[in-house]
Design an enzyme around this catalytic site. Structure first.
Site, PDB file in Angstrom:
ATOM      1  N   TYR A 127      10.746  -6.326  -6.279  1.00 51.13           N
ATOM      2  CA  TYR A 127      11.382  -6.208  -7.594  1.00 51.13           C
ATOM      3  C   TYR A 127      12.081  -4.865  -7.687  1.00 51.13           C
ATOM      4  O   TYR A 127      11.461  -3.814  -7.495  1.00 51.13           O
ATOM      5  CB  TYR A 127      10.373  -6.348  -8.739  1.00 51.13           C
ATOM      6  CG  TYR A 127      11.085  -6.308 -10.076  1.00 51.13           C
ATOM      7  CD1 TYR A 127      11.778  -7.425 -10.524  1.00 51.13           C
ATOM      8  CD2 TYR A 127      11.133  -5.150 -10.835  1.00 51.13           C
ATOM      9  CE1 TYR A 127      12.480  -7.393 -11.728  1.00 51.13           C
ATOM     10  CE2 TYR A 127      11.830  -5.105 -12.030  1.00 51.13           C
ATOM     11  CZ  TYR A 127      12.518  -6.227 -12.464  1.00 51.13           C
ATOM     12  OH  TYR A 127      13.228  -6.190 -13.626  1.00 51.13           O
ATOM     13  N   GLN A 185       9.987 -12.046 -16.360  1.00 47.75           N
ATOM     14  CA  GLN A 185      10.242 -13.405 -15.866  1.00 47.75           C
ATOM     15  C   GLN A 185      10.428 -13.431 -14.349  1.00 47.75           C
ATOM     16  O   GLN A 185      10.082 -14.421 -13.685  1.00 47.75           O
ATOM     17  CB  GLN A 185      11.443 -14.024 -16.573  1.00 47.75           C
ATOM     18  CG  GLN A 185      12.759 -13.292 -16.434  1.00 47.75           C
ATOM     19  CD  GLN A 185      12.990 -12.287 -17.540  1.00 47.75           C
ATOM     20  OE1 GLN A 185      12.031 -11.728 -18.103  1.00 47.75           O
ATOM     21  NE2 GLN A 185      14.243 -12.035 -17.879  1.00 47.75           N
ATOM     22  N   ASN A 208       9.443  -1.656 -16.022  1.00 52.84           N
ATOM     23  CA  ASN A 208       9.085  -1.147 -17.343  1.00 52.84           C
ATOM     24  C   ASN A 208       7.727  -1.707 -17.781  1.00 52.84           C
ATOM     25  O   ASN A 208       7.015  -2.336 -16.998  1.00 52.84           O
ATOM     26  CB  ASN A 208      10.189  -1.484 -18.358  1.00 52.84           C
ATOM     27  CG  ASN A 208      10.416  -2.988 -18.483  1.00 52.84           C
ATOM     28  OD1 ASN A 208       9.567  -3.796 -18.122  1.00 52.84           O
ATOM     29  ND2 ASN A 208      11.567  -3.368 -19.002  1.00 52.84           N
ATOM     30  N   SER A 232       5.580   8.278 -14.202  1.00 51.10           N
ATOM     31  CA  SER A 232       5.804   9.183 -13.079  1.00 51.10           C
ATOM     32  C   SER A 232       5.325  10.593 -13.411  1.00 51.10           C
ATOM     33  O   SER A 232       5.290  11.000 -14.565  1.00 51.10           O
ATOM     34  CB  SER A 232       7.294   9.231 -12.731  1.00 51.10           C
ATOM     35  OG  SER A 232       7.731   7.964 -12.307  1.00 51.10           O
ATOM     36  N   GLN A 254      11.525  15.519 -12.107  1.00 52.32           N
ATOM     37  CA  GLN A 254      10.581  14.468 -12.474  1.00 52.32           C
ATOM     38  C   GLN A 254      10.638  14.175 -13.962  1.00 52.32           C
ATOM     39  O   GLN A 254      10.501  13.029 -14.389  1.00 52.32           O
ATOM     40  CB  GLN A 254       9.171  14.880 -12.082  1.00 52.32           C
ATOM     41  CG  GLN A 254       8.163  13.745 -12.091  1.00 52.32           C
ATOM     42  CD  GLN A 254       8.504  12.670 -11.073  1.00 52.32           C
ATOM     43  OE1 GLN A 254       9.023  12.972 -10.009  1.00 52.32           O
ATOM     44  NE2 GLN A 254       8.257  11.432 -11.407  1.00 52.32           N
ATOM     45  N   HIS A 257      12.918  11.401 -15.323  1.00 58.15           N
ATOM     46  CA  HIS A 257      12.630   9.994 -15.048  1.00 58.15           C
ATOM     47  C   HIS A 257      12.419   9.208 -16.325  1.00 58.15           C
ATOM     48  O   HIS A 257      12.905   8.082 -16.464  1.00 58.15           O
ATOM     49  CB  HIS A 257      11.385   9.877 -14.164  1.00 58.15           C
ATOM     50  CG  HIS A 257      11.688   9.769 -12.706  1.00 58.15           C
ATOM     51  ND1 HIS A 257      12.333   8.694 -12.148  1.00 58.15           N
ATOM     52  CD2 HIS A 257      11.436  10.612 -11.680  1.00 58.15           C
ATOM     53  CE1 HIS A 257      12.467   8.866 -10.852  1.00 58.15           C
ATOM     54  NE2 HIS A 257      11.932  10.033 -10.534  1.00 58.15           N
ATOM     55  N   GLU A 321       0.798  12.163  -8.604  1.00 57.96           N
ATOM     56  CA  GLU A 321       1.642  11.274  -7.791  1.00 57.96           C
ATOM     57  C   GLU A 321       2.404  12.105  -6.746  1.00 57.96           C
ATOM     58  O   GLU A 321       2.361  11.825  -5.557  1.00 57.96           O
ATOM     59  CB  GLU A 321       2.624  10.540  -8.703  1.00 57.96           C
ATOM     60  CG  GLU A 321       3.626   9.666  -7.955  1.00 57.96           C
ATOM     61  CD  GLU A 321       4.711   9.129  -8.866  1.00 57.96           C
ATOM     62  OE1 GLU A 321       5.416   8.191  -8.447  1.00 57.96           O
ATOM     63  OE2 GLU A 321       4.889   9.650  -9.990  1.00 57.96           O
ATOM     64  N   HIS A 322       3.136  13.121  -7.210  1.00 58.90           N
ATOM     65  CA  HIS A 322       3.854  14.047  -6.340  1.00 58.90           C
ATOM     66  C   HIS A 322       3.212  15.426  -6.452  1.00 58.90           C
ATOM     67  O   HIS A 322       2.947  15.888  -7.556  1.00 58.90           O
ATOM     68  CB  HIS A 322       5.327  14.177  -6.751  1.00 58.90           C
ATOM     69  CG  HIS A 322       6.069  12.877  -6.808  1.00 58.90           C
ATOM     70  ND1 HIS A 322       6.188  12.142  -7.975  1.00 58.90           N
ATOM     71  CD2 HIS A 322       6.739  12.185  -5.845  1.00 58.90           C
ATOM     72  CE1 HIS A 322       6.905  11.051  -7.732  1.00 58.90           C
ATOM     73  NE2 HIS A 322       7.241  11.048  -6.454  1.00 58.90           N
ATOM     74  N   ASP A 355      12.054  11.277  -2.228  1.00 61.29           N
ATOM     75  CA  ASP A 355      12.525  10.176  -3.067  1.00 61.29           C
ATOM     76  C   ASP A 355      13.619   9.367  -2.387  1.00 61.29           C
ATOM     77  O   ASP A 355      13.768   8.172  -2.653  1.00 61.29           O
ATOM     78  CB  ASP A 355      13.060  10.722  -4.399  1.00 61.29           C
ATOM     79  CG  ASP A 355      11.958  10.908  -5.432  1.00 61.29           C
ATOM     80  OD1 ASP A 355      10.808  10.511  -5.151  1.00 61.29           O
ATOM     81  OD2 ASP A 355      12.239  11.451  -6.508  1.00 61.29           O
ATOM     82  N   GLU A 409     -34.026 -11.283   5.254  1.00 60.21           N
ATOM     83  CA  GLU A 409     -33.225 -11.628   4.063  1.00 60.21           C
ATOM     84  C   GLU A 409     -33.507 -13.046   3.576  1.00 60.21           C
ATOM     85  O   GLU A 409     -32.857 -13.515   2.647  1.00 60.21           O
ATOM     86  CB  GLU A 409     -31.729 -11.452   4.370  1.00 60.21           C
ATOM     87  CG  GLU A 409     -31.316  -9.987   4.541  1.00 60.21           C
ATOM     88  CD  GLU A 409     -29.804  -9.780   4.577  1.00 60.21           C
ATOM     89  OE1 GLU A 409     -29.057 -10.776   4.746  1.00 60.21           O
ATOM     90  OE2 GLU A 409     -29.373  -8.623   4.429  1.00 60.21           O
ATOM     91  N   HIS A 414     -29.234 -19.003   8.797  1.00 60.99           N
ATOM     92  CA  HIS A 414     -28.640 -17.982   9.666  1.00 60.99           C
ATOM     93  C   HIS A 414     -29.504 -17.793  10.918  1.00 60.99           C
ATOM     94  O   HIS A 414     -29.003 -17.722  12.044  1.00 60.99           O
ATOM     95  CB  HIS A 414     -28.532 -16.639   8.916  1.00 60.99           C
ATOM     96  CG  HIS A 414     -27.375 -16.549   7.975  1.00 60.99           C
ATOM     97  ND1 HIS A 414     -27.275 -17.334   6.864  1.00 60.99           N
ATOM     98  CD2 HIS A 414     -26.264 -15.757   7.998  1.00 60.99           C
ATOM     99  CE1 HIS A 414     -26.159 -17.033   6.209  1.00 60.99           C
ATOM    100  NE2 HIS A 414     -25.526 -16.085   6.886  1.00 60.99           N
TER     101      HIS A 414
END
Length: 427
Positions: A127, A185, A208, A232, A254, A257, A321-322, A355, A409, A414
């Site tokens: 995506y 969708q 988003n 971010s 950053q 963003h 993250e960074h 990036d 067990e 088994h």
């Protein structure tokens, strides 16, 4: 940005200061995504046409981009940008090819052979968000490892109209099928399949709040996703030797963003902190996305640490993250940095390089998930299988161990599976 002296804060204040902007998946978003899911499940392609007209203001005649349309889009890309994308592709390919797994094949004891086999995920969906800033760089980050891993089916969804740069990059990376489908969708279409859109096994890519909620829902329904994500973020560790303009530019890169992004500076130098704050104000005036960056800066922080060692502790607690390290001997800190999606060492390693084109992947866990999740890599497009094969001699040698454990067990079947074979060997 608010400036705080770390040692002056109480424990509860430290926790509050390190908290991210609240992630709010409101009930209205969930209800809207629920409705989209139901629509796609019931009406398939019809829902995708309807929602494209509703949300993207585009009346589509078909969902699949033709080879002719891709070729035309590619012809509209400047030679300079084509060359830049190709250079980035070469670096990203080199780094991800180096991650290819070596097969493991050992004898754990005589006659007991164990292996690990790696197989590609067969069908993956990518995506790519559209809008004012089409993320064609994310096509590189997703499609390249998918191809190297050997995924048999790679499809891409992006909102209409799809930017020429996205079409060019997808074609360059060998993406077979591109759909003009965006938003939640697109996630449901790839997870469930429609008359046109192929069903996939795993979905990758940012989006988003609606896309994020859709990914959460399809994951609960059995379709794998790349990773959980939040807004971010970047954290910069800097000492008195860092260049304030460099530090400011990394924080702003950053902050632009999104309004829910967060940037953190941790330094042992109050002089550097003040100089960076002034540089931020100066650079901010020239940014086209100034308003967005200002909103991000409103919930961002500068921490004054007593030492670089304490700055490292703060960074590990935040788990960014960074992580940008602008200290005199940046690499010397690497053994002590435990929680980060991607680390940028030294004055000339800005986040922008990772990036776009250094070779590492820019799809990273956020919102503190770097404590347990890794940056996207080749392994995310593959799965592992273990294999064991025992000779009669190896089986006999290991049988007493397995029978004893199975009996302890209380799993009689088994134990019996071993016992019947022992009896056969004694005949």
């Amino acid at each position: 940005m608010q400036t705080l002296i770390w040692n002056n804060l109480k424990t509860s204040e430290k926790m509050t200061a390190l908290s991210r902007p609240a992630q709010k998946v409101g009930e209205s978003i969930k209800q809207a995504v629920d409705a989209i899911s139901e629509n796609v499940a019931r009406n398939g392609d019809g829902a995708l046409f309807e929602l494209a007209e509703k949300f993207d203001k585009v009346r589509l005649e078909k969902l699949t981009v033709s080879p002719e349309e891709i070729a035309a889009a590619s012809g509209r890309i400047s030679p300079e940008l084509c060359q830049a994308i190709q250079q980035a592709k070469a670096n990203i390919e080199a780094f991800h090819k180096a991650q290819q797994n070596q097969e493991i094949d050992i004898e754990t004891q005589p006659g007991v052979r164990c292996q690990v086999l790696t197989r590609p995920i067969e069908r993956v969906g990518l995506y790519i968000p559209g809008g004012s800033a089409p993320l064609f760089s994310t096509v590189l980050m997703l499609a390249i490892p998918a191809k190297i891993a050997g995924c048999k089916k790679i499809v891409l969804c992006s909102p209409p109209p799809i930017a020429d740069e996205i079409l060019y990059t997808a074609n360059l990376c060998g993406v077979e099928t591109i759909y003009t489908v965006g938003g939640a969708q697109a996630i449901f279409a790839m997870a469930q399949g429609t008359e046109t859109v192929a069903k996939v096994d795993k979905i990758f890519g940012p989006g988003n709040a609606f896309v994020t909620e859709a990914k959460r829902q399809v994951m609960q329904a059995g379709t794998a996703i790349d990773m959980p994500a939040g807004p971010s973020e970047v954290l910069v560790i800097a000492d008195e030797f860092a260049a304030p303009d460099f530090v400011a530019s990394d924080l702003l890169s950053q902050a632009e963003h999104g309004a829910d992004s967060q940037v953190i500076l941790v330094t042992n130098s109050e002089t550097l902190a003040k100089a960076t704050a002034l540089s931020i104000e100066k650079q901010l005036e020239n940014l086209p996305r100034k308003e967005t960056a200002e909103k991000a800066l409103a919930h961002s922080r500068i921490f004054i640490a007593k030492s670089i060692e304490q700055a490292v502790e703060i960074s590990n607690a935040y788990a960014p993250e960074h992580l940008v390290v602008q200290t005199q001997n940046a690499r010397e800190l690497l053994p002590f940095l435990d929680n980060a999606g991607s680390i940028f060492l030294g004055a000339y390693s800005p986040e922008s390089m990772g990036d776009y084109a250094s070779g590492t992947n820019h799809v990273l866990p956020t919102y503190g998930y770097t404590r347990t999740y890794s940056s996207l890599g080749l392994a995310d497009f593959s799965k592992r299988m273990t294999v064991q094969e025992l000779t009669p001699q190896g089986f006999q040698a290991l049988a007493p161990t397995v029978m004893a454990m199975a009996s302890a067990e209380q799993l009689e079947a088994h134990r019996l599976a071993v016992e019947v074979r022992l009896a056969k060997l004694k005949m």
